[in-house]
Motif scaffolding. Structure first.
Motif, PDB file in Angstrom:
ATOM      1  N   THR A  62      33.498  59.851  41.040  1.00  0.00           N
ATOM      2  CA  THR A  62      33.789  59.116  39.807  1.00  0.00           C
ATOM      3  C   THR A  62      34.941  59.723  39.016  1.00  0.00           C
ATOM      4  O   THR A  62      35.491  59.065  38.128  1.00  0.00           O
ATOM      5  CB  THR A  62      32.553  59.076  38.902  1.00  0.00           C
ATOM      6  N   HIS A  79      41.255  61.292  35.685  1.00  0.00           N
ATOM      7  CA  HIS A  79      40.875  59.881  35.676  1.00  0.00           C
ATOM      8  C   HIS A  79      39.397  59.755  35.998  1.00  0.00           C
ATOM      9  O   HIS A  79      38.928  60.256  37.023  1.00  0.00           O
ATOM     10  CB  HIS A  79      41.689  59.078  36.687  1.00  0.00           C
ATOM     11  N   ARG A  81      36.426  56.922  36.462  1.00  0.00           N
ATOM     12  CA  ARG A  81      36.207  55.494  36.625  1.00  0.00           C
ATOM     13  C   ARG A  81      34.981  55.051  35.826  1.00  0.00           C
ATOM     14  O   ARG A  81      34.115  55.862  35.478  1.00  0.00           O
ATOM     15  CB  ARG A  81      36.044  55.137  38.096  1.00  0.00           C
ATOM     16  N   ALA A  82      34.912  53.765  35.540  1.00  0.00           N
ATOM     17  CA  ALA A  82      33.756  53.213  34.835  1.00  0.00           C
ATOM     18  C   ALA A  82      32.507  53.453  35.669  1.00  0.00           C
ATOM     19  O   ALA A  82      32.499  53.226  36.877  1.00  0.00           O
ATOM     20  CB  ALA A  82      33.962  51.721  34.580  1.00  0.00           C
ATOM     21  N   ASP A  83      31.462  53.960  35.016  1.00  0.00           N
ATOM     22  CA  ASP A  83      30.239  54.300  35.739  1.00  0.00           C
ATOM     23  C   ASP A  83      29.047  54.020  34.835  1.00  0.00           C
ATOM     24  O   ASP A  83      28.768  54.795  33.914  1.00  0.00           O
ATOM     25  CB  ASP A  83      30.263  55.772  36.157  1.00  0.00           C
ATOM     26  N   GLU A  88      35.958  53.453  31.768  1.00  0.00           N
ATOM     27  CA  GLU A  88      37.062  54.176  32.393  1.00  0.00           C
ATOM     28  C   GLU A  88      37.785  55.007  31.348  1.00  0.00           C
ATOM     29  O   GLU A  88      37.950  54.593  30.201  1.00  0.00           O
ATOM     30  CB  GLU A  88      38.018  53.174  33.039  1.00  0.00           C
ATOM     31  N   TRP A  89      38.227  56.193  31.748  1.00  0.00           N
ATOM     32  CA  TRP A  89      38.938  57.063  30.815  1.00  0.00           C
ATOM     33  C   TRP A  89      39.992  57.866  31.562  1.00  0.00           C
ATOM     34  O   TRP A  89      39.955  57.981  32.787  1.00  0.00           O
ATOM     35  CB  TRP A  89      37.973  58.018  30.090  1.00  0.00           C
ATOM     36  N   SER A  90      40.927  58.428  30.819  1.00  0.00           N
ATOM     37  CA  SER A  90      41.964  59.253  31.433  1.00  0.00           C
ATOM     38  C   SER A  90      42.480  60.258  30.414  1.00  0.00           C
ATOM     39  O   SER A  90      42.269  60.127  29.209  1.00  0.00           O
ATOM     40  CB  SER A  90      43.125  58.383  31.948  1.00  0.00           C
ATOM     41  N   SER A 180      38.321  56.459  25.019  1.00  0.00           N
ATOM     42  CA  SER A 180      37.103  56.257  25.805  1.00  0.00           C
ATOM     43  C   SER A 180      36.655  57.517  26.548  1.00  0.00           C
ATOM     44  O   SER A 180      35.626  57.505  27.227  1.00  0.00           O
ATOM     45  CB  SER A 180      37.323  55.124  26.825  1.00  0.00           C
ATOM     46  N   SER A 181      37.422  58.601  26.426  1.00  0.00           N
ATOM     47  CA  SER A 181      37.047  59.852  27.094  1.00  0.00           C
ATOM     48  C   SER A 181      35.695  60.329  26.575  1.00  0.00           C
ATOM     49  O   SER A 181      35.441  60.292  25.364  1.00  0.00           O
ATOM     50  CB  SER A 181      38.089  60.935  26.833  1.00  0.00           C
TER      51      SER A 181
END
Length: 267
Positions: A62, A79, A81-83, A88-90, A180-181
């Motif tokens: 992920t 990175h 991924r949406a889970d 999703e975040w980076s 979104s982190s």
């Protein structure tokens, strides 16, 4: 190196000159293996190509962590991924971000999330950082003014975490995290950013800056290797404990209740 026993980074027994550097935010990048070897010992997959950039992938695939010095601006990229409930975040960290501060984030990626609500500002306030509102932004600045952490609102309405360190000559680094982190990861990063303990750099790897303080120390390679090995051993032990806990956790099964027609889960 993936399948070989970790042997440490030094050889021989002649003492070598190193320097303790404060503040750590201006100590320069440091040795990438401080991050990569810990992730590898924590079960992450090394997806790097020969002589190419570093690329590590989490066991559940992920999250990816990369370091690429061959492009501009270069540095660390993350990175996720949406889970499930997590979007999703980076994040991007400049190439001169000290590995000890990067490790605040990467080490946290290997650990279960705490049940306590994260607070990015708490580690900074504990180290007497100055916090304030600047328009729509909220900023914390280190006591010496060389480092900062900001929750930044852009003109387009988008928000992000923006952080970094600079000396009076403009040398340093910047980093940013999407809004979104996961907050516990940003807090882990801010805790290492605020950490007042010095970090060690070998001779020739200390930045030239009027804002840093240094102390010369002599270190035998065996001592350096032992410190590094202790970090690797801790990662392996924590990984073994987590994996053992998962494998021995009792499964939920259903069986008829002796006094009812319906089934219920037994734990």
């Amino acid at each position: 190196m993936k399948k070989k026993q970790w042997q440490g980074w030094g050889s021989g027994e002649q003492a070598e000159q190193h320097y303790l550097v404060q503040p750590r935010a201006l100590a320069g990048g440091g040795d990438l293996r401080h991050v990569s070897e810990f992730l590898r010992a924590s079960g992450w997959r090394d997806k790097s190509k020969t002589n190419g950039p570093l690329l590590m992938e989490s066991p559940d695939r992920t999250v990816r962590v990369a370091y690429d010095p061959y492009v501009l601006p270069g540095g660390w990229t993350f990175h996720g991924r949406a889970d499930g409930p997590n979007g999703e975040w980076s994040a991007h960290l400049g190439r001169q971000t000290p590995v000890e501060i990067v490790a605040g984030l990467t080490d946290a990626l290997t650990c279960p999330r705490s049940a306590h609500a994260p607070n990015v500002w708490a580690p900074l306030e504990e180290q007497n950082w100055h916090t304030r509102f600047e328009g729509e932004h909220y900023t914390a600045t280190s006591p010496d003014g060389t480092a900062w952490m900001q929750y930044h609102h852009g003109s387009d309405g988008a928000a992000m975490w923006w952080t970094g360190a600079k000396d009076e000559q403009g040398n340093g680094w910047t980093a940013n995290f999407t809004s979104s982190s996961p907050m516990h990861l940003v807090q882990a990063f801010s805790a290492e950013l605020a950490n007042s303990a010095p970090v060690m750099r070998p001779r020739g790897r200390v930045p030239h800056s009027a804002q840093i303080r240094t102390w010369s120390v002599s270190v035998r390679p065996s001592e350096l290797s032992a410190w590094q090995q202790a970090r690797i051993t801790a990662a392996r032990a924590a990984t073994w404990t987590r994996n053992s806990a998962r494998s021995t956790r009792p499964r939920t099964t259903a069986r008829p209740h002796p006094h009812a027609g319906s089934a219920r889960a037994r734990h």
